[in-house]
Design a protein around this motif. Structure first.
Motif, PDB file in Angstrom:
ATOM      1  N   ILE A 141       0.823  -1.205   0.000  1.00 28.02           N
ATOM      2  CA  ILE A 141       0.000   0.000   0.000  1.00 28.02           C
ATOM      3  C   ILE A 141       0.862   1.262   0.000  1.00 28.02           C
ATOM      4  O   ILE A 141       0.610   2.198  -0.754  1.00 28.02           O
ATOM      5  CB  ILE A 141      -0.970  -0.018   1.197  1.00 28.02           C
ATOM      6  CG1 ILE A 141      -1.985  -1.139   1.019  1.00 28.02           C
ATOM      7  CG2 ILE A 141      -1.654   1.320   1.375  1.00 28.02           C
ATOM      8  CD1 ILE A 141      -2.813  -1.437   2.244  1.00 28.02           C
ATOM      9  N   SER A 142       1.910   1.281   0.820  1.00 27.72           N
ATOM     10  CA  SER A 142       2.740   2.490   0.909  1.00 27.72           C
ATOM     11  C   SER A 142       3.506   2.758  -0.372  1.00 27.72           C
ATOM     12  O   SER A 142       3.821   3.917  -0.671  1.00 27.72           O
ATOM     13  CB  SER A 142       3.696   2.386   2.093  1.00 27.72           C
ATOM     14  OG  SER A 142       4.658   1.378   1.877  1.00 27.72           O
ATOM     15  N   THR A 143       3.811   1.732  -1.147  1.00 23.71           N
ATOM     16  CA  THR A 143       4.485   1.940  -2.427  1.00 23.71           C
ATOM     17  C   THR A 143       3.659   2.826  -3.344  1.00 23.71           C
ATOM     18  O   THR A 143       4.197   3.693  -4.036  1.00 23.71           O
ATOM     19  CB  THR A 143       4.770   0.584  -3.117  1.00 23.71           C
ATOM     20  OG1 THR A 143       5.585  -0.210  -2.261  1.00 23.71           O
ATOM     21  CG2 THR A 143       5.464   0.777  -4.438  1.00 23.71           C
ATOM     22  N   PHE A 144       2.357   2.638  -3.333  1.00 26.46           N
ATOM     23  CA  PHE A 144       1.475   3.460  -4.169  1.00 26.46           C
ATOM     24  C   PHE A 144       1.177   4.814  -3.527  1.00 26.46           C
ATOM     25  O   PHE A 144       1.179   5.837  -4.195  1.00 26.46           O
ATOM     26  CB  PHE A 144       0.172   2.710  -4.470  1.00 26.46           C
ATOM     27  CG  PHE A 144       0.393   1.548  -5.381  1.00 26.46           C
ATOM     28  CD1 PHE A 144       0.481   1.733  -6.745  1.00 26.46           C
ATOM     29  CD2 PHE A 144       0.540   0.268  -4.876  1.00 26.46           C
ATOM     30  CE1 PHE A 144       0.697   0.666  -7.593  1.00 26.46           C
ATOM     31  CE2 PHE A 144       0.759  -0.804  -5.714  1.00 26.46           C
ATOM     32  CZ  PHE A 144       0.846  -0.603  -7.076  1.00 26.46           C
ATOM     33  N   ARG A 145       0.946   4.811  -2.219  1.00 27.69           N
ATOM     34  CA  ARG A 145       0.537   6.047  -1.550  1.00 27.69           C
ATOM     35  C   ARG A 145       1.648   7.096  -1.535  1.00 27.69           C
ATOM     36  O   ARG A 145       1.381   8.280  -1.628  1.00 27.69           O
ATOM     37  CB  ARG A 145       0.072   5.753  -0.124  1.00 27.69           C
ATOM     38  CG  ARG A 145      -1.215   4.970  -0.055  1.00 27.69           C
ATOM     39  CD  ARG A 145      -2.376   5.625  -0.761  1.00 27.69           C
ATOM     40  NE  ARG A 145      -2.627   6.933  -0.193  1.00 27.69           N
ATOM     41  CZ  ARG A 145      -3.031   7.993  -0.884  1.00 27.69           C
ATOM     42  NH1 ARG A 145      -3.227   7.915  -2.169  1.00 27.69           N
ATOM     43  NH2 ARG A 145      -3.230   9.137  -0.287  1.00 27.69           N
ATOM     44  N   LYS A 146       2.919   6.668  -1.424  1.00 26.44           N
ATOM     45  CA  LYS A 146       3.981   7.675  -1.376  1.00 26.44           C
ATOM     46  C   LYS A 146       4.204   8.351  -2.721  1.00 26.44           C
ATOM     47  O   LYS A 146       4.834   9.394  -2.795  1.00 26.44           O
ATOM     48  CB  LYS A 146       5.276   7.091  -0.821  1.00 26.44           C
ATOM     49  CG  LYS A 146       5.954   6.055  -1.663  1.00 26.44           C
ATOM     50  CD  LYS A 146       7.168   5.522  -0.918  1.00 26.44           C
ATOM     51  CE  LYS A 146       7.663   4.243  -1.538  1.00 26.44           C
ATOM     52  NZ  LYS A 146       8.667   3.595  -0.703  1.00 26.44           N
ATOM     53  N   LEU A 147       3.651   7.780  -3.782  1.00 27.39           N
ATOM     54  CA  LEU A 147       3.686   8.412  -5.105  1.00 27.39           C
ATOM     55  C   LEU A 147       2.325   8.980  -5.498  1.00 27.39           C
ATOM     56  O   LEU A 147       2.069   9.271  -6.655  1.00 27.39           O
ATOM     57  CB  LEU A 147       4.166   7.415  -6.167  1.00 27.39           C
ATOM     58  CG  LEU A 147       5.637   7.055  -6.079  1.00 27.39           C
ATOM     59  CD1 LEU A 147       5.975   5.912  -7.036  1.00 27.39           C
ATOM     60  CD2 LEU A 147       6.510   8.252  -6.366  1.00 27.39           C
ATOM     61  N   TRP A 148       1.435   9.127  -4.522  1.00 36.41           N
ATOM     62  CA  TRP A 148       0.102   9.715  -4.717  1.00 36.41           C
ATOM     63  C   TRP A 148      -0.751   8.937  -5.710  1.00 36.41           C
ATOM     64  O   TRP A 148      -1.485   9.499  -6.506  1.00 36.41           O
ATOM     65  CB  TRP A 148       0.199  11.183  -5.132  1.00 36.41           C
ATOM     66  CG  TRP A 148       0.846  12.015  -4.090  1.00 36.41           C
ATOM     67  CD1 TRP A 148       2.161  12.365  -4.042  1.00 36.41           C
ATOM     68  CD2 TRP A 148       0.248  12.563  -2.921  1.00 36.41           C
ATOM     69  NE1 TRP A 148       2.412  13.105  -2.922  1.00 36.41           N
ATOM     70  CE2 TRP A 148       1.255  13.253  -2.217  1.00 36.41           C
ATOM     71  CE3 TRP A 148      -1.035  12.543  -2.412  1.00 36.41           C
ATOM     72  CZ2 TRP A 148       1.006  13.906  -1.030  1.00 36.41           C
ATOM     73  CZ3 TRP A 148      -1.277  13.208  -1.222  1.00 36.41           C
ATOM     74  CH2 TRP A 148      -0.275  13.879  -0.544  1.00 36.41           C
ATOM     75  N   VAL A 149      -0.646   7.618  -5.686  1.00 31.42           N
ATOM     76  CA  VAL A 149      -1.486   6.749  -6.515  1.00 31.42           C
ATOM     77  C   VAL A 149      -2.535   6.136  -5.599  1.00 31.42           C
ATOM     78  O   VAL A 149      -2.198   5.473  -4.617  1.00 31.42           O
ATOM     79  CB  VAL A 149      -0.650   5.640  -7.207  1.00 31.42           C
ATOM     80  CG1 VAL A 149      -1.549   4.722  -8.011  1.00 31.42           C
ATOM     81  CG2 VAL A 149       0.429   6.252  -8.078  1.00 31.42           C
ATOM     82  N   ASP A 150      -3.799   6.387  -5.896  1.00 39.28           N
ATOM     83  CA  ASP A 150      -4.890   5.887  -5.061  1.00 39.28           C
ATOM     84  C   ASP A 150      -5.200   4.423  -5.367  1.00 39.28           C
ATOM     85  O   ASP A 150      -5.185   4.003  -6.524  1.00 39.28           O
ATOM     86  CB  ASP A 150      -6.160   6.704  -5.284  1.00 39.28           C
ATOM     87  CG  ASP A 150      -6.048   8.098  -4.706  1.00 39.28           C
ATOM     88  OD1 ASP A 150      -5.318   8.266  -3.717  1.00 39.28           O
ATOM     89  OD2 ASP A 150      -6.694   9.005  -5.245  1.00 39.28           O
ATOM     90  N   ILE A 151      -5.494   3.677  -4.318  1.00 37.05           N
ATOM     91  CA  ILE A 151      -5.928   2.286  -4.444  1.00 37.05           C
ATOM     92  C   ILE A 151      -7.438   2.283  -4.247  1.00 37.05           C
ATOM     93  O   ILE A 151      -7.933   2.714  -3.212  1.00 37.05           O
ATOM     94  CB  ILE A 151      -5.238   1.398  -3.399  1.00 37.05           C
ATOM     95  CG1 ILE A 151      -3.722   1.411  -3.622  1.00 37.05           C
ATOM     96  CG2 ILE A 151      -5.784  -0.026  -3.460  1.00 37.05           C
ATOM     97  CD1 ILE A 151      -2.941   0.734  -2.522  1.00 37.05           C
TER      98      ILE A 151
END
Length: 126
Positions: free
Chosen positions: A23-33
């Motif tokens: 989850i943090s891999t996407f969130r730190k680049l502002w990509v929503d799941i």
């Protein structure tokens, strides 16, 4: 309407932080799941995570970064995926209408692009 990428991430579950890493891999680049389903595939700790992520300018970078993460076996982008929605009631039965307690999205796709350690390792057309 937002564009969505459907991913299948194969991970080794060694400790509970693996979901946080994904989850943090996407969130730190502002990509929503948008959604996420996890299932165990073998007794040796191999799990599959199906997820829908919003497609923006950082999504490809996040996919490559995730494929380089420890305990991540591979990341597969399910191209041309459409989602079939199944709704379940409290008894675990599939319901078409009425009250439901859980929704599971099952992707149906025509092509898979696999990434491992930041490189394309395979493409498969179904």
């Amino acid at each position: 309407m937002t564009q969505e990428r459907v991913l299948r991430v194969t991970v080794y579950y060694r400790d509970s932080s693996i979901l946080e890493k994904v989850i943090s891999t996407f969130r730190k680049l502002w990509v929503d799941i948008d959604w996420m389903n996890v299932r165990k595939t073998s007794d040796d700790g191999l799990y599959e995570i199906y997820m829908g992520v919003r497609d923006n300018k950082n999504t490809y970078i996040a996919i490559l970064n995730l494929s380089k993460t420890v305990d991540v076996e591979k990341v597969e982008v399910l191209e041309n995926a459409r989602l079939v929605e199944y709704k379940f009631n409290e008894k675990g039965e599939v319901v078409k209408e009425g009250k439901y307690t859980m929704v599971v999205y099952v992707p149906v796709f025509s092509k898979v692009t696999s990434y491992s350690w930041g490189e394309v390792v395979g493409e498969n057309i179904h």
